[in-house]
Design a protein around this motif. Structure first.
Motif, PDB file in Angstrom:
ATOM      1  N   HIS A  71      -6.053  -5.665  -6.164  1.00 10.21           N
ATOM      2  CA  HIS A  71      -5.713  -6.958  -5.545  1.00 10.21           C
ATOM      3  C   HIS A  71      -5.463  -6.794  -4.053  1.00 10.21           C
ATOM      4  O   HIS A  71      -5.909  -7.618  -3.238  1.00 10.21           O
ATOM      5  N   LEU A  72      -4.763  -5.725  -3.683  1.00  7.61           N
ATOM      6  CA  LEU A  72      -4.465  -5.469  -2.278  1.00  7.61           C
ATOM      7  C   LEU A  72      -5.748  -5.288  -1.468  1.00  7.61           C
ATOM      8  O   LEU A  72      -5.887  -5.842  -0.375  1.00  7.61           O
ATOM      9  N   ILE A  73      -6.667  -4.521  -1.998  1.00  5.02           N
ATOM     10  CA  ILE A  73      -7.927  -4.280  -1.306  1.00  5.02           C
ATOM     11  C   ILE A  73      -8.698  -5.587  -1.136  1.00  5.02           C
ATOM     12  O   ILE A  73      -9.272  -5.862  -0.077  1.00  5.02           O
ATOM     13  N   ALA A  74      -8.694  -6.408  -2.182  1.00  2.61           N
ATOM     14  CA  ALA A  74      -9.402  -7.687  -2.114  1.00  2.61           C
ATOM     15  C   ALA A  74      -8.777  -8.623  -1.076  1.00  2.61           C
ATOM     16  O   ALA A  74      -9.480  -9.389  -0.411  1.00  2.61           O
ATOM     17  N   THR A  75      -7.457  -8.542  -0.912  1.00  6.29           N
ATOM     18  CA  THR A  75      -6.758  -9.409   0.041  1.00  6.29           C
ATOM     19  C   THR A  75      -7.161  -9.105   1.480  1.00  6.29           C
ATOM     20  O   THR A  75      -6.998  -9.959   2.363  1.00  6.29           O
ATOM     21  N   ASP A  76      -7.693  -7.923   1.709  1.00 10.56           N
ATOM     22  CA  ASP A  76      -8.130  -7.588   3.071  1.00 10.56           C
ATOM     23  C   ASP A  76      -9.181  -8.567   3.580  1.00 10.56           C
ATOM     24  O   ASP A  76      -9.287  -8.804   4.785  1.00 10.56           O
ATOM     25  N   ARG A  77      -9.941  -9.155   2.665  1.00  7.44           N
ATOM     26  CA  ARG A  77     -10.939 -10.148   3.077  1.00  7.44           C
ATOM     27  C   ARG A  77     -10.263 -11.386   3.676  1.00  7.44           C
ATOM     28  O   ARG A  77     -10.811 -12.023   4.579  1.00  7.44           O
ATOM     29  N   THR A  78      -9.080 -11.705   3.166  1.00 11.17           N
ATOM     30  CA  THR A  78      -8.334 -12.838   3.722  1.00 11.17           C
ATOM     31  C   THR A  78      -7.918 -12.549   5.150  1.00 11.17           C
ATOM     32  O   THR A  78      -8.006 -13.417   6.036  1.00 11.17           O
ATOM     33  N   ALA A 112       0.835  -1.207   0.000  1.00  8.00           N
ATOM     34  CA  ALA A 112       0.000   0.000   0.000  1.00  8.00           C
ATOM     35  C   ALA A 112       0.868   1.255   0.000  1.00  8.00           C
ATOM     36  O   ALA A 112       0.557   2.234  -0.687  1.00  8.00           O
ATOM     37  N   THR A 113       1.944   1.228   0.761  1.00 12.20           N
ATOM     38  CA  THR A 113       2.853   2.377   0.817  1.00 12.20           C
ATOM     39  C   THR A 113       3.543   2.572  -0.528  1.00 12.20           C
ATOM     40  O   THR A 113       3.708   3.706  -0.993  1.00 12.20           O
ATOM     41  N   HIS A 114       3.932   1.476  -1.147  1.00  7.39           N
ATOM     42  CA  HIS A 114       4.554   1.561  -2.479  1.00  7.39           C
ATOM     43  C   HIS A 114       3.604   2.218  -3.479  1.00  7.39           C
ATOM     44  O   HIS A 114       4.033   2.986  -4.354  1.00  7.39           O
ATOM     45  N   ALA A 115       2.314   1.940  -3.332  1.00 10.59           N
ATOM     46  CA  ALA A 115       1.316   2.483  -4.268  1.00 10.59           C
ATOM     47  C   ALA A 115       1.168   3.992  -4.146  1.00 10.59           C
ATOM     48  O   ALA A 115       0.684   4.641  -5.082  1.00 10.59           O
ATOM     49  N   LEU A 116       1.585   4.570  -3.024  1.00  8.06           N
ATOM     50  CA  LEU A 116       1.446   6.018  -2.849  1.00  8.06           C
ATOM     51  C   LEU A 116       2.277   6.796  -3.865  1.00  8.06           C
ATOM     52  O   LEU A 116       1.858   7.854  -4.344  1.00  8.06           O
ATOM     53  N   SER A 117       3.455   6.279  -4.185  1.00  6.03           N
ATOM     54  CA  SER A 117       4.318   6.986  -5.139  1.00  6.03           C
ATOM     55  C   SER A 117       4.495   6.208  -6.448  1.00  6.03           C
ATOM     56  O   SER A 117       5.101   6.719  -7.390  1.00  6.03           O
ATOM     57  N   ASN A 118       3.983   4.972  -6.498  1.00  2.00           N
ATOM     58  CA  ASN A 118       4.078   4.149  -7.709  1.00  2.00           C
ATOM     59  C   ASN A 118       2.724   3.468  -7.934  1.00  2.00           C
ATOM     60  O   ASN A 118       2.602   2.251  -7.813  1.00  2.00           O
ATOM     61  N   PHE A 119       1.742   4.279  -8.273  1.00  2.53           N
ATOM     62  CA  PHE A 119       0.369   3.769  -8.323  1.00  2.53           C
ATOM     63  C   PHE A 119       0.180   2.782  -9.468  1.00  2.53           C
ATOM     64  O   PHE A 119       0.587   3.026 -10.610  1.00  2.53           O
ATOM     65  N   ASP A 120      -0.448   1.648  -9.142  1.00  2.00           N
ATOM     66  CA  ASP A 120      -0.811   0.637 -10.130  1.00  2.00           C
ATOM     67  C   ASP A 120      -2.212   0.147  -9.775  1.00  2.00           C
ATOM     68  O   ASP A 120      -2.404  -0.460  -8.731  1.00  2.00           O
ATOM     69  N   GLU A 121      -3.167   0.392 -10.643  1.00  2.00           N
ATOM     70  CA  GLU A 121      -4.566   0.094 -10.344  1.00  2.00           C
ATOM     71  C   GLU A 121      -4.793  -1.391 -10.065  1.00  2.00           C
ATOM     72  O   GLU A 121      -5.502  -1.745  -9.122  1.00  2.00           O
ATOM     73  N   ASP A 122      -4.200  -2.252 -10.866  1.00  4.99           N
ATOM     74  CA  ASP A 122      -4.404  -3.696 -10.664  1.00  4.99           C
ATOM     75  C   ASP A 122      -3.846  -4.151  -9.316  1.00  4.99           C
ATOM     76  O   ASP A 122      -4.476  -4.951  -8.609  1.00  4.99           O
ATOM     77  N   ASP A 164      -6.919  -3.017   7.907  1.00  4.84           N
ATOM     78  CA  ASP A 164      -7.886  -2.016   7.433  1.00  4.84           C
ATOM     79  C   ASP A 164      -7.162  -0.736   7.000  1.00  4.84           C
ATOM     80  O   ASP A 164      -7.543  -0.101   6.010  1.00  4.84           O
ATOM     81  N   HIS A 165      -6.134  -0.367   7.757  1.00  2.00           N
ATOM     82  CA  HIS A 165      -5.386   0.846   7.390  1.00  2.00           C
ATOM     83  C   HIS A 165      -4.638   0.644   6.077  1.00  2.00           C
ATOM     84  O   HIS A 165      -4.575   1.570   5.253  1.00  2.00           O
ATOM     85  N   ALA A 166      -4.085  -0.542   5.883  1.00  3.99           N
ATOM     86  CA  ALA A 166      -3.407  -0.817   4.611  1.00  3.99           C
ATOM     87  C   ALA A 166      -4.393  -0.662   3.453  1.00  3.99           C
ATOM     88  O   ALA A 166      -4.069  -0.083   2.410  1.00  3.99           O
ATOM     89  N   LYS A 167      -5.613  -1.171   3.643  1.00  3.61           N
ATOM     90  CA  LYS A 167      -6.645  -1.037   2.616  1.00  3.61           C
ATOM     91  C   LYS A 167      -6.991   0.437   2.388  1.00  3.61           C
ATOM     92  O   LYS A 167      -7.105   0.879   1.240  1.00  3.61           O
ATOM     93  N   SER A 168      -7.145   1.188   3.458  1.00  5.11           N
ATOM     94  CA  SER A 168      -7.460   2.615   3.337  1.00  5.11           C
ATOM     95  C   SER A 168      -6.338   3.373   2.641  1.00  5.11           C
ATOM     96  O   SER A 168      -6.589   4.288   1.844  1.00  5.11           O
ATOM     97  N   THR A 169      -5.103   2.993   2.938  1.00  6.98           N
ATOM     98  CA  THR A 169      -3.949   3.627   2.297  1.00  6.98           C
ATOM     99  C   THR A 169      -3.975   3.364   0.794  1.00  6.98           C
ATOM    100  O   THR A 169      -3.710   4.265  -0.015  1.00  6.98           O
ATOM    101  N   ALA A 170      -4.293   2.141   0.417  1.00  4.78           N
ATOM    102  CA  ALA A 170      -4.367   1.799  -1.001  1.00  4.78           C
ATOM    103  C   ALA A 170      -5.456   2.615  -1.701  1.00  4.78           C
ATOM    104  O   ALA A 170      -5.254   3.107  -2.821  1.00  4.78           O
ATOM    105  N   LYS A 171      -6.595   2.755  -1.053  1.00 10.69           N
ATOM    106  CA  LYS A 171      -7.677   3.561  -1.640  1.00 10.69           C
ATOM    107  C   LYS A 171      -7.266   5.024  -1.771  1.00 10.69           C
ATOM    108  O   LYS A 171      -7.588   5.693  -2.763  1.00 10.69           O
ATOM    109  N   ARG A 172      -6.539   5.532  -0.780  1.00  7.11           N
ATOM    110  CA  ARG A 172      -6.105   6.930  -0.831  1.00  7.11           C
ATOM    111  C   ARG A 172      -5.034   7.130  -1.901  1.00  7.11           C
ATOM    112  O   ARG A 172      -4.892   8.230  -2.452  1.00  7.11           O
ATOM    113  N   ALA A 173      -4.287   6.072  -2.193  1.00  3.78           N
ATOM    114  CA  ALA A 173      -3.290   6.154  -3.265  1.00  3.78           C
ATOM    115  C   ALA A 173      -3.961   6.472  -4.593  1.00  3.78           C
ATOM    116  O   ALA A 173      -3.388   7.166  -5.445  1.00  3.78           O
TER     117      ALA A 173
END
Length: 223
Positions: free
Chosen positions: A49-56, A35-45, A100-109
């Motif tokens: 995937h990261l957001i979906a993994t939160d269900r796991t 999620a942190t990597h996505a803040l400066s290197n955004f990749d939609e796919d 949950d925070h990792a998921k929120s970070t990804a969404k904010r990215a």
């Protein structure tokens, strides 16, 4: 002989719970890193995937709760054994919130991808993320090894995370005053920093549970 079988089953159940906690923690650390990597290197796919993994992670949380509840109901552990059975429920809850925070970070990215965040402040947020990931890895080791000294060191390290959060907030507010047209990007930075500060708090909570498992002392009640 029957009593030894009961003890053996208890130990096996505890090892499975502990192993589940460690696996959950490893996945949460990976989520934070991505999620942190996505803040400066955004990749939609990757973000999707990261957001979906939160269900796991949520499923692992539920599984830990169910295993611990079953162990307590069937074995009726006492003292140290009871602390060992109860604490994973609380540890898993804190890990789930970090997830949950990792998921929120990804969404904010996603939102930041359309803006131009201050590189220096974004770097501070990434530094916070790196610190809490190290703290989380350390506290998982402390849990695995029943290491109260390491748990105490982890609690102390949270001060650095808190200070960076304060510094980011001060700098971002000042920047908004000087460049109000960039307010949206700075507000995202403030929210991200606050989120990682909360992650640090959850890690500290886990460190307190490690201390409580080993010693029986509730540090949070003593604060």
């Amino acid at each position: 002989m029957e009593n030894s079988h009961i003890v053996s089953r208890h130990d096996t159940s505890m090892r499975r719970i502990q192993s589940g906690i460690l696996d959950m923690g490893d996945l949460v650390i990976s989520q934070l890193e991505q999620a942190t990597h996505a803040l400066s290197n955004f990749d939609e796919d990757a973000v999707t995937h990261l957001i979906a993994t939160d269900r796991t992670i949520n499923g692992m949380h539920k599984d830990t709760y169910a295993r611990a509840e079953r162990l307590i109901a069937l074995r009726q552990p006492m003292a140290l054994d009871l602390r060992q059975a109860l604490s994973p429920i609380n540890i898993a809850s804190n890990l789930e919130r970090i997830g949950d925070h990792a998921k929120s970070t990804a969404k904010r990215a996603r939102l930041l991808a359309a803006l131009s965040p201050d590189p220096a402040l974004l770097g501070d947020v990434e530094k916070m993320s790196g610190l809490v990931q190290i703290m989380l890895s350390g506290v998982l080791s402390a849990y695995d090894d029943s290491d109260t000294k390491l748990a105490a060191e982890i609690r102390d390290r949270d001060r650095e995370v808190d200070q960076i959060n304060k510094d980011v907030f001060t700098a971002a507010v000042s920047a908004i005053e000087n460049a109000p047209d960039q307010a949206a990007a700075y507000i995202h930075i403030i929210v991200l920093a606050r989120g990682f500060e909360r992650v640090g708090d959850h890690v500290v909570n886990i460190a307190r549970y490690v201390h409580q498992i080993v010693t029986g002392e509730d540090l949070k009640a003593a604060d």
